[in-house]
Design a protein around this motif. Structure first.
Motif, PDB file in Angstrom:
ATOM      1  N   GLY A  29       0.931   1.745   2.233  1.00  0.00           N
ATOM      2  CA  GLY A  29       1.317   0.583   3.182  1.00  0.00           C
ATOM      3  C   GLY A  29       2.934   0.408   2.726  1.00  0.00           C
ATOM      4  N   TYR A  87      -6.747  -1.505  -5.910  1.00  0.00           N
ATOM      5  CA  TYR A  87      -5.575  -0.772  -5.985  1.00  0.00           C
ATOM      6  C   TYR A  87      -5.403   0.047  -7.317  1.00  0.00           C
ATOM      7  CZ  TYR A  87      -0.229  -0.849  -6.200  1.00  0.00           C
ATOM      8  OH  TYR A  87       0.989  -1.030  -6.296  1.00  0.00           O
ATOM      9  N   ASN A 131      -5.808  -5.651  -1.216  1.00  0.00           N
ATOM     10  CA  ASN A 131      -5.565  -4.326  -0.891  1.00  0.00           C
ATOM     11  C   ASN A 131      -6.718  -3.628  -1.792  1.00  0.00           C
ATOM     12  OD1 ASN A 131      -4.724  -1.670  -0.621  1.00  0.00           O
ATOM     13  ND2 ASN A 131      -2.959  -2.117  -2.050  1.00  0.00           N
ATOM     14  N   LYS A 143       6.577  -6.426   0.940  1.00  0.00           N
ATOM     15  CA  LYS A 143       5.807  -6.548   2.216  1.00  0.00           C
ATOM     16  C   LYS A 143       6.448  -7.570   2.993  1.00  0.00           C
ATOM     17  CE  LYS A 143       3.777  -3.009   0.362  1.00  0.00           C
ATOM     18  NZ  LYS A 143       2.806  -2.426   0.126  1.00  0.00           N
ATOM     19  N   ARG A 165      -9.037   3.275   5.271  1.00  0.00           N
ATOM     20  CA  ARG A 165      -8.032   2.363   5.287  1.00  0.00           C
ATOM     21  C   ARG A 165      -6.731   2.726   6.255  1.00  0.00           C
ATOM     22  NH1 ARG A 165      -3.724   0.225   0.923  1.00  0.00           N
ATOM     23  NH2 ARG A 165      -2.668   1.553   1.860  1.00  0.00           N
TER      24      ARG A 165
HETATM   25  C1  MLT Z   1      -0.635   0.595  -0.775  1.00  0.00           C
HETATM   26  O1  MLT Z   1      -0.521   1.499   0.253  1.00  0.00           O
HETATM   27  O2  MLT Z   1      -1.804   0.375  -1.275  1.00  0.00           O
HETATM   28  C2  MLT Z   1       0.651   0.073  -1.367  1.00  0.00           C
HETATM   29  O3  MLT Z   1       1.602   0.595  -0.718  1.00  0.00           O
HETATM   30  C3  MLT Z   1       0.863   0.418  -2.606  1.00  0.00           C
HETATM   31  C4  MLT Z   1       1.912  -0.332  -3.368  1.00  0.00           C
HETATM   32  O4  MLT Z   1       2.218  -1.247  -2.952  1.00  0.00           O
HETATM   33  O5  MLT Z   1       2.215   0.081  -4.372  1.00  0.00           O
END
Ligand code: MLT
Length: 449
Positions: free
Chosen positions: A84, A172, A227, A289, A428
């Motif tokens: 992400g 995560y 996530n 983000k 995902r």
């Molecule tokens: C993800 O893809 O889960 C995130 O980019 C990971 C992150 O924010 O470290």
């Protein structure tokens, strides 16, 4: 040269001699050899051996590289919807603020050296005013850092051994891996589940919000918007967790890095919207983000002063001074230009640009959802989060789906199993991309699924 430190590196015979004040104590004269000796080398952290493979995203990057090396033509066609990582440029308001901050650094009068370890007051106050208005969070309860990934891992420094750790599954991976490194788990079983962790299954049946466990957990990691599943928790569900935590003396580690993507007015944006959460929760937030800060690096953690834990002698101790001590010992603060850029997000111009960015990514999420639904797949998330969580077609597992999407559609997705055993059977799709790429991904989904 009595009393003088002598450090001589003799490359010819790969020997290093270090002599401290030889007249005072000849025994301190020591010779180290690089050739193998009977003496064991310094002890390493054996917990790292429990980690099964590389960290998920580098592992995906490795597999994509192997594929593109073997298929150079396909390499040009690859669209990455795996990690992400934001794709759209930094808001102008942030860039202008960062430029101005750099110019300040070019003058003697307005030069900044080390900043406050906890972060500049101007940013901490802006965060409180704009993100936590009316929730009773004070600016000195905000700790600025260089990322939520680091904060969610580093927070373990203030917790002692023997805590029972509850982790949602899928999750995560940072929460799990950092607990493994810290020695808070046993070995992993064949399914990759670590002995000692309390896994909270998140399934389509519970809409990816775990049931409250019957047993006591000391630390509970919750992430909403989630996530990887893109799910959100309702106010009632978070209230149940706060009630559980207060009844059990648990601390909730609440990761709200994706809060900005919430569209639905009823969905809580912060755990601190729940009464009593200040006595049982820490919240992690990130600028990554929100405004394209994944490369710029800036985040923050809220540690309410009312939050306490227990020391070995049974006494209660506030967490805030421990984290403050940890932060000021191991961190020298995010850079001044970066904090100026982050604060600009809260200006009128910044807010408008952030709103446009979020609506761009959420538009992408809507298109991905629609394409997967049209392909006949069960789709979750993507409505209040930038991740679309998709059930694999019958007969194919999540790494199989990763391979199929890579090899046939030349689209990188993230296999659900990479987030934990309960992620098996899902993949995902990240909505962080250009509109053009997402439209192409949707065409490829239609063609290949
Ligand atoms: C993800 O893809 O889960 C995130 O980019 C990971 C992150 O924010 O470290």
């Amino acid at each position: 040269m009595t009393g003088t430190f002598i450090h001589t590196r003799l490359f010819a015979c790969v020997t290093v001699k270090i002599r401290f004040n030889p007249t005072a104590d000849a025994s301190l004269s020591t010779t180290f050899s690089k050739t193998p000796t009977a003496h064991p080398m310094a002890r390493l952290n054996d917990n790292f051996r429990k980690l099964k493979a590389g960290y998920l995203f580098p592992e995906i990057a490795r597999r994509v590289k192997a594929f593109t090396d073997a298929n150079p033509d396909a390499a040009k066609n690859i669209i990455r919807c795996g990690i992400g990582d934001v794709t759209e440029p930094l808001p102008n308001a942030c860039r202008e603020a960062m430029h101005a901050a750099i110019d300040e650094l070019g003058t003697r009068e307005r030069f900044h050296g080390y900043g406050p370890e906890q972060g500049y007051e101007f940013l901490r106050q802006a965060i409180v005013d704009h993100q936590f208005a009316g929730l009773g969070i004070a600016a000195d309860e905000v700790f600025i850092s260089d990322g939520s990934k680091c904060d969610t891992g580093n927070i373990l420094d203030v917790f002692g051994p023997g805590n029972r750790i509850a982790i949602t599954d899928p999750v995560y991976p940072v929460y799990v891996d950092t607990n493994v490194m810290a020695g808070n788990t046993g070995e992993a079983n064949a399914a990759g589940a670590f002995e000692g962790l309390l896994y909270l299954p998140c399934t389509a049946e519970n809409r990816f919000v775990p049931a409250i466990p019957a047993e006591k957990a000391d630390l509970i990691y919750l992430c909403y918007p989630n996530n990887p599943t893109g799910a959100t928790a309702t106010r009632e569900q978070l209230a149940d967790w706060v009630t559980y935590a207060r009844a059990n003396g648990s601390i909730i580690l609440y990761d709200a890095a994706y809060e900005v993507f919430i569209r639905d007015a009823d969905v809580p944006r912060s755990i601190f919207e729940i009464d009593g959460a200040k006595e049982c929760a820490i919240e992690f937030r990130s600028f990554s983000k929100i405004a394209g800060f994944t490369g710029v690096r800036c985040a923050y953690t809220i540690i309410p002063k009312a939050l306490e834990g227990t020391l070995a002698d049974g006494s209660r101790q506030a967490v805030h001074p421990l984290w403050s001590r940890r932060h000021s010992t191991k961190f020298n603060g995010a850079s001044y230009p970066v904090q100026r850029g982050a604060a600009a997000i809260f200006t009128e111009a910044g807010k408008a640009e952030v709103a446009a960015l979020i609506s761009h990514y959420m538009g992408n999420a809507g298109l991905i959802r629609e394409a997967c639904e049209k392909a006949g797949l069960s789709v979750f998330g993507g409505e209040n989060a930038p991740y679309v969580w998709v059930q694999c077609p019958a007969g194919i597992d999540s790494w199989g789906m990763f391979d199929k999407m890579l090899e046939q559609a030349n689209v990188v997705v993230t296999p659900g199993a990479g987030f934990g055993a309960a992620g098996e059977g899902y993949f995902r799709v990240s909505a962080f991309n250009s509109r053009e790429n997402v439209e192409e991904v949707c065409r490829r989904i239609a063609a290949h699924l």
